[in-house]
Design an enzyme around this catalytic site. Structure first.
Site, PDB file in Angstrom:
ATOM      1  N   SER A 133       0.858  -1.184   0.000  1.00 51.33           N
ATOM      2  CA  SER A 133       0.000   0.000   0.000  1.00 51.33           C
ATOM      3  C   SER A 133       0.891   1.230   0.000  1.00 51.33           C
ATOM      4  O   SER A 133       1.992   1.216   0.562  1.00 51.33           O
ATOM      5  CB  SER A 133      -0.888   0.015   1.242  1.00 51.33           C
ATOM      6  OG  SER A 133      -1.530   1.265   1.388  1.00 51.33           O
ATOM      7  N   TYR A 146      -2.193   0.122  10.470  1.00 55.41           N
ATOM      8  CA  TYR A 146      -2.268  -0.495   9.145  1.00 55.41           C
ATOM      9  C   TYR A 146      -1.029  -0.125   8.333  1.00 55.41           C
ATOM     10  O   TYR A 146      -0.402  -0.983   7.692  1.00 55.41           O
ATOM     11  CB  TYR A 146      -3.532  -0.042   8.428  1.00 55.41           C
ATOM     12  CG  TYR A 146      -3.600  -0.449   6.975  1.00 55.41           C
ATOM     13  CD1 TYR A 146      -4.017  -1.723   6.620  1.00 55.41           C
ATOM     14  CD2 TYR A 146      -3.265   0.451   5.964  1.00 55.41           C
ATOM     15  CE1 TYR A 146      -4.078  -2.101   5.277  1.00 55.41           C
ATOM     16  CE2 TYR A 146      -3.326   0.083   4.635  1.00 55.41           C
ATOM     17  CZ  TYR A 146      -3.730  -1.192   4.293  1.00 55.41           C
ATOM     18  OH  TYR A 146      -3.786  -1.557   2.971  1.00 55.41           O
TER      19      TYR A 146
END
Length: 248
Positions: A133, A146
């Site tokens: 990501s 995250y």
């Protein structure tokens, strides 16, 4: 571009979104695909649609992963499974949310590697694709833990290339910006508000966009390892901090 050197693939987080899109593309490419997720019902539906092999499994449990995957002789491992929980400030992240992120995003990835990499090395053939990501390298407010787990995946990919040097096994990381999978709706209590906030006003990436990127790195000549690919929507600024709304 050809996948002829590969026969069998494992895709985690395969029940929906990016994972399901990758399964579809790999099956079109003629591979035998094991689709891994916790939801047996969703996997059964995907199997009926694509002819993939469903494998209902919690990848955070190493013994179960080793038992289920070690004998599959996978040439491709796509580590797509990822938890995305409600965030906030780093020091206020709930312990159970931390545990979930660590269990799936880090432990789950390592467990799948433990089950598949020894066979790839022994055969001198294989490709590991980790879904990262842009949050791993650029601060995005509200997703600190995250982002930490995705930064770990970034580091892991670089280390894997060292560990697998000379084996013929390739390692790629694909790092997307915002993809319209529905996962972002977990970040807010009101799902409709979440859809308005994250998707409705923006021209986001689609799961098929990421699946096509996976097919590109897999199909590259053996001499070529696409080690890192960042993909963002045209309207999302570098680092992901700003997103230009589309005209209504």
């Amino acid at each position: 571009m050809s996948l002829d050197r590969y026969r069998t693939a494992i895709v985690t987080g395969a029940s929906r979104g990016i994972g399901a899109a990758i399964v579809r593309q790999l099956r079109i490419g003629g591979l035998d695909v094991w689709a891994v997720a916790r939801s047996a019902d969703d996997l059964s539906e995907l199997a009926r649609e694509t002819g993939c092999r469903p494998l209902a499994l919690d990848i955070s449990h190493r013994d179960a992963v080793l038992s289920a995957m070690s004998g599959l002789d996978a040439d491709i491992l796509v580590n797509n499974a990822s938890a995305l929980v409600r965030g906030g400030l780093s020091w206020e992240t709930a312990p159970d949310a931390i545990d979930q992120l660590m269990a799936v995003n880090i432990k789950g990835t390592l467990n799948c590697l433990a089950a598949t990499v020894p066979g790839m090395k022994a055969r001198g053939r294989g490709h590991i694709v980790n879904l990262g990501s842009i949050a791993a390298v650029s601060p995005i407010p509200g997703m600190p833990v995250y982002a930490m787990t995705k930064a770990a995946i970034r580091s892991l990919g670089q280390t894997l290339r060292i560990d697998l040097h000379g084996t013929g096994v390739r390692v790629s990381e694909i790092s997307p910006g915002r993809v319209e999978t529905g996962a972002h709706l977990a970040l807010v209590e009101d799902r409709e508000e979440g859809r308005r906030r994250f998707y409705d006003a923006f021209d986001c990436l689609q799961p098929d966009d990421i699946a096509e990127a996976v097919m590109f790195v897999l199909g590259a000549p053996q001499r070529m390892d696409v080690s890192y690919m960042e993909i963002v929507p045209t309207d999302q600024s570098y680092g992901g901090s700003q997103f230009h709304p589309r005209a209504r």
